[in-house]
Write an enzyme that holds these catalytic residues in place. Sequence first.
Site, short mmCIF file in Angstrom:
data_model
loop_
_atom_site.label_atom_id
_atom_site.label_comp_id
_atom_site.label_asym_id
_atom_site.label_seq_id
_atom_site.Cartn_x
_atom_site.Cartn_y
_atom_site.Cartn_z
N TYR A 33 0.82 -1.21 0.00
CA TYR A 33 0.00 0.00 0.00
C TYR A 33 0.85 1.25 0.00
O TYR A 33 2.07 1.19 0.21
CB TYR A 33 -0.95 0.01 1.21
CG TYR A 33 -0.28 0.35 2.53
CD1 TYR A 33 0.54 -0.57 3.18
CD2 TYR A 33 -0.46 1.59 3.12
CE1 TYR A 33 1.14 -0.26 4.39
CE2 TYR A 33 0.15 1.91 4.34
CZ TYR A 33 0.95 0.99 4.96
OH TYR A 33 1.56 1.29 6.14
N LYS A 148 6.55 -1.95 1.74
CA LYS A 148 5.38 -1.35 2.41
C LYS A 148 4.20 -2.31 2.32
O LYS A 148 3.24 -2.11 1.58
CB LYS A 148 5.05 0.02 1.82
CG LYS A 148 4.21 0.87 2.75
CD LYS A 148 4.27 2.32 2.40
CE LYS A 148 3.31 3.17 3.20
NZ LYS A 148 3.43 3.09 4.65
N GLU A 181 12.14 2.55 13.90
CA GLU A 181 11.24 3.62 13.42
C GLU A 181 9.94 3.55 14.23
O GLU A 181 9.76 2.64 15.05
CB GLU A 181 10.94 3.45 11.93
CG GLU A 181 10.26 2.13 11.62
CD GLU A 181 10.07 1.85 10.13
OE1 GLU A 181 9.92 2.80 9.35
OE2 GLU A 181 10.05 0.65 9.78
N LEU A 206 11.27 1.37 6.85
CA LEU A 206 10.66 1.81 5.60
C LEU A 206 11.36 3.10 5.16
O LEU A 206 11.58 3.99 5.97
CB LEU A 206 9.17 2.08 5.81
CG LEU A 206 8.44 2.47 4.53
CD1 LEU A 206 8.22 1.25 3.64
CD2 LEU A 206 7.11 3.15 4.83
#
Length: 285
Positions: A33, A148, A181, A206
């Site tokens: 996505y 992702k 993250e 990411l």
Amino acid sequence: MSRIAYVNGQYLPHRSANVHVEDRGYQFADGVYEVVTVIGGRLIDEEGHLDRLWRSLGELQIDAPMKRGPLKAVMREVIRRNGIKDGIIYLQVTRGVAPRDHPFPKNIPPSLVMTAKRLSPEKLEKKAEEGVVVITVPDIRWTRRDIKSVSLLPNVLAKQAAKDSGAYEAFQVDEEGMITEGSSTNAWIIDSDGKIITRPTGNSILAGITRAALIRELEKHGIELELRSFSVEELHSAREVFLTSSTSYVLPVVKVDDHVIGNGHPGIISQKLRGIYQDFMIAGK
Ligand code: PDD
């Protein structure tokens, strides 16, 4: 204006927008996505998001649902039909529909879904003025965080843990005690020398599109950046902390776990960087 979703070639009212029960996205989280910011009806960093989408698809051997040009046209149509001025567009591509079996069939058409929603810039601005609270949680994800993927269960649990403790975000910690993250954001610190630090890209995080845009802006403004991992201790004792994402832009953090950051108000550098990023979004380049 009622919300409209795009589902495999059709623009449908939200309430009647469905996918098949044997869509592999539904059964295996076999899909990817993107979330793209819309400001003043304009898509921010569209090419960067599409580059990343194509990369994610390639890594999972999922065919692109259509060529880039037509995909962009559909994105614009979804924004138009939903009357979005400021908000986001969500794109999801899954491998497609097939009888449930782990190995994937070749040559099935991928499923493409898009939705859009309004976001209030005023609400986000208020958050940025106050700063947000972050907690730390163990990073329990797989090792291909560069893709992702819609397989977001660890991220969902991390964000829920943040919410349950009254925080905005959870920064995830790897087995070496270093921050990877946030559950849906990239993490940054500014050390006592005023140096801006964020983790290098690779499989462990990411490659955020907001992160990349901010790095380009730092270079343009001659602001120094150190690309390296940082520890939980460095995070707790940082002079400033902030996070970046398509839905948060650059957002100052004022508390991490039990540690107040700086004087408990958004730091000067973080605020400046937020301004620089917003100028970039408004200028559209
Ligand atoms: N999340 N890291 C993770 C794990 C993310 O899910 C995201 C984005 C980011 C920031 O990437 P970008 O700057 O390209 O938005 C970092 C989106 C917003 C989401 O899942 O809703």
